[in-house]
Design a protein around this motif. Structure first.
Motif, mmCIF file in Angstrom:
data_model
loop_
_atom_site.group_PDB
_atom_site.id
_atom_site.type_symbol
_atom_site.label_atom_id
_atom_site.label_comp_id
_atom_site.label_asym_id
_atom_site.label_seq_id
_atom_site.Cartn_x
_atom_site.Cartn_y
_atom_site.Cartn_z
ATOM 1 N N ALA A 25 0.836 -1.191 0.000
ATOM 2 C CA ALA A 25 0.000 0.000 0.000
ATOM 3 C C ALA A 25 0.879 1.252 0.000
ATOM 4 N N THR A 26 0.332 2.353 -0.482
ATOM 5 C CA THR A 26 1.062 3.618 -0.500
ATOM 6 C C THR A 26 1.387 4.027 0.928
ATOM 7 N N PRO A 27 2.661 4.246 1.239
ATOM 8 C CA PRO A 27 3.017 4.646 2.596
ATOM 9 C C PRO A 27 2.663 6.110 2.866
ATOM 10 N N TYR A 28 2.583 6.455 4.139
ATOM 11 C CA TYR A 28 2.318 7.830 4.556
ATOM 12 C C TYR A 28 3.608 8.629 4.383
ATOM 13 N N GLN A 29 3.668 9.398 3.312
ATOM 14 C CA GLN A 29 4.834 10.205 2.980
ATOM 15 C C GLN A 29 4.407 11.245 1.950
ATOM 16 N N PRO A 30 5.265 12.254 1.702
ATOM 17 C CA PRO A 30 4.908 13.254 0.692
ATOM 18 C C PRO A 30 4.745 12.618 -0.692
ATOM 19 N N ASP A 48 -4.459 30.484 7.894
ATOM 20 C CA ASP A 48 -5.090 29.426 8.695
ATOM 21 C C ASP A 48 -5.925 28.460 7.849
ATOM 22 N N ARG A 49 -5.657 28.411 6.556
ATOM 23 C CA ARG A 49 -6.465 27.570 5.651
ATOM 24 C C ARG A 49 -5.561 26.851 4.652
ATOM 25 N N TYR A 50 -5.789 25.530 4.522
ATOM 26 C CA TYR A 50 -5.013 24.688 3.598
ATOM 27 C C TYR A 50 -5.952 23.794 2.799
ATOM 28 N N ARG A 51 -5.470 23.380 1.638
ATOM 29 C CA ARG A 51 -6.090 22.290 0.883
ATOM 30 C C ARG A 51 -5.132 21.106 1.021
ATOM 31 N N VAL A 52 -5.638 19.974 1.526
ATOM 32 C CA VAL A 52 -4.823 18.800 1.806
ATOM 33 C C VAL A 52 -5.379 17.631 0.998
ATOM 34 N N SER A 53 -4.483 16.764 0.498
ATOM 35 C CA SER A 53 -4.939 15.576 -0.237
ATOM 36 C C SER A 53 -4.021 14.401 0.056
ATOM 37 N N PHE A 54 -4.562 13.215 -0.117
ATOM 38 C CA PHE A 54 -3.774 11.986 -0.035
ATOM 39 C C PHE A 54 -4.262 11.051 -1.123
ATOM 40 N N SER A 55 -3.314 10.542 -1.914
ATOM 41 C CA SER A 55 -3.625 9.638 -3.019
ATOM 42 C C SER A 55 -2.970 8.289 -2.767
ATOM 43 N N GLY A 56 -3.735 7.216 -2.905
ATOM 44 C CA GLY A 56 -3.209 5.872 -2.694
ATOM 45 C C GLY A 56 -3.130 5.082 -3.979
ATOM 46 N N ASN A 57 -2.413 3.968 -3.926
ATOM 47 C CA ASN A 57 -2.353 3.073 -5.078
ATOM 48 C C ASN A 57 -3.483 2.046 -4.974
#
Length: 187
Positions: A25-30, A48-57
């Protein structure tokens, strides 16, 4: 005659083990770290505002992708000197593909076993012997491949998190609870 067969067998075994080691699985990293396609990314929109995303395989579950998104949001909040964050909008997208592969056990052109391996019958027509395959020339295995990507826009705040807001999270609690549960990169 036996040496090429065993050489091919050894190369195939090593290649299979190498691929199996990479199949995690995709590890937790940049995102883009160590050539990985997935991972987390963020974009600062305001102080105080960000757009955050995480994409997995395709081996990363939806739950793992969403946990990683929340963990990265909590880490950004703590790193920026804030105590809590709230998701303004949050979404998880699923990319589905169907992948077909020929069945290697009935292919007469199987590269591992060589040409014409497997059951076969022939019939005479037009002056030539022709192959006849009762399973058909297109015997395929099809599997579904899903990939998930979660994204959120977050707003950060100081002090206790707003009471009664189901979209507000205490950053330190999220880090404590989700940090040990995500898949980390192998050293």
């Amino acid at each position: 005659m036996k040496a090429p067969f065993f050489k091919t067998l050894a190369i195939t075994a090593v290649a299979g083990l190498t691929l199996a080691a990479c199949a995690t699985a995709t590890p937790y990293q940049p995102a883009g770290f160590n050539g990985e396609r997935g991972g987390y990314a963020e974009q600062r929109l305001e102080n105080d505002r960000y757009r955050v995303s995480f994409s997995g395989n395709s081996l990363t579950s939806r739950e793992q992708v969403e946990m990683s998104l929340l963990l990265r949001s909590a880490e950004l909040t703590a790193e920026s000197g804030y105590d809590w964050f709230a998701t303004v909008n949050r979404a998880t997208d699923r990319d589905t593909r169907f992948v077909g592969s020929p069945d290697p056990f009935y292919s007469r052109y199987n590269s591992f076993y060589g040409p014409y391996w497997g059951p076969s019958w022939r019939y005479y027509r037009g002056g030539f012997w022709r192959p006849f395959d009762p399973w058909g020339p297109n015997d395929f295995d099809v599997r579904q491949v899903d990939r998930y990507e979660a994204s959120a826009e977050i707003v950060m705040g100081r002090g206790p998190k707003p009471a009664g807001d189901p979209n507000a999270f205490d950053a330190r609690e999220v880090i404590q609870n989700l940090g040990p549960r995500v898949t980390r990169p192998m050293p």
